[in-house]
Design an enzyme around this catalytic site. Structure first.
Site, PDB file in Angstrom:
ATOM      1  N   LYS A   1       0.807  -1.190   0.000  1.00 45.90           N
ATOM      2  CA  LYS A   1       0.000   0.000   0.000  1.00 45.90           C
ATOM      3  C   LYS A   1       0.857   1.265   0.000  1.00 45.90           C
ATOM      4  CE  LYS A   1      -2.342  -2.482   3.345  1.00 45.90           C
ATOM      5  NZ  LYS A   1      -2.747  -2.592   4.732  1.00 45.90           N
TER       6      LYS A   1
ATOM      7  N   ASP B   1      14.616  -0.688   0.980  1.00 49.90           N
ATOM      8  CA  ASP B   1      15.316  -0.849   2.252  1.00 49.90           C
ATOM      9  C   ASP B   1      16.303  -2.010   2.071  1.00 49.90           C
ATOM     10  OD1 ASP B   1      15.523  -1.980   5.090  1.00 49.90           O
ATOM     11  OD2 ASP B   1      14.301  -0.233   5.521  1.00 49.90           O
TER      12      ASP B   1
END
Ligand code: PRP
Ligand code: 7HP
Length: 180
Positions: free
Chosen positions: A43, A103
């Site tokens: 999302k 990340d």
């Protein structure tokens, strides 16, 4: 209050919008005349993808995939699950993956391998934020909004335990919010 757990603002709204305008201009030049599909990774990327799409002055399609590797933790579990797949075929089309943050790189590593098997004409990656210090798996990123330090950030689509996605800026999550 919504901003209670924001230690400091890392990237304010104006800086975000200026950079997204520049990225949109670059992508517009690079994809002129091509059948472009933006794949928004739900999302977190939904807000960035919505703003970016409006700065790309070309016909394009948008599709959505949901994958999850974080749950409600601040660390990647390393296990990527597809929660929602694409609705459209991408064979022979120019695909641009739109992410909010890279990340460890595990999510994008998995996604690029998976999408390449569907034979797109090209596959590139665009991310709003990159945390290069955290990389576990190398990923080639084609468009980066901002490189950021190794701190847990929230806002502009990014959550902590599903909260804070609606902050209009990127902020650092205060340590008190998760060190309990
Ligand atoms: C976040 C983010 C990226 C991914 C990046 O998604 O949106 O997809 O983690 O991390 P990585 O490079 O270490 O793999 P998350 O699983 O938290 O889902 P969400 O976007 O629904 O919040
Ligand atoms: C995922 C993620 N989600 C929110 N904030 C961060 O700093 C993150 N890194 N990886």
């Amino acid at each position: 209050m919504l901003t209670n757990n924001v230690e400091r603002i890392l990237i304010d709204e104006e800086k975000l919008m200026n950079r997204i305008r520049e990225m949109g201009r670059q992508i517009t030049e690079d994809y002129r005349g091509k059948d472009l599909v933006l794949i928004c990774i739900l999302k977190g990327a939904v807000i960035f993808a919505s703003d970016l799409a409006r700065e790309i002055k070309l016909p394009l399609a948008m599709d959505f995939m949901a994958v999850s590797s974080y749950g409600s933790s601040t660390k990647s579990s390393g296990v990527v699950r597809i929660l929602k797949d694409l609705d459209q075929e991408i064979e022979g089309r120019h695909v641009l993956i739109v992410e909010d943050i890279v990340d460890s790189g595990l999510t994008l590593h998995y996604l690029t391998e998976n999408l390449m098997t569907r034979k797109p004409a090209s596959l590139k990656i665009c991310t709003c934020l990159d945390k290069p210090e955290r990389r576990v798996t190398p990923v080639k990123i084609d468009y980066v909004g901002f490189n950021i330090p190794d701190e847990f950030v929230i806002g502009y689509g990014l959550d902590y335990a599903e909260e804070y996605r609606n902050l209009p800026f990127i902020g650092v999550l205060s340590k008190d919010a998760y060190k309990k």
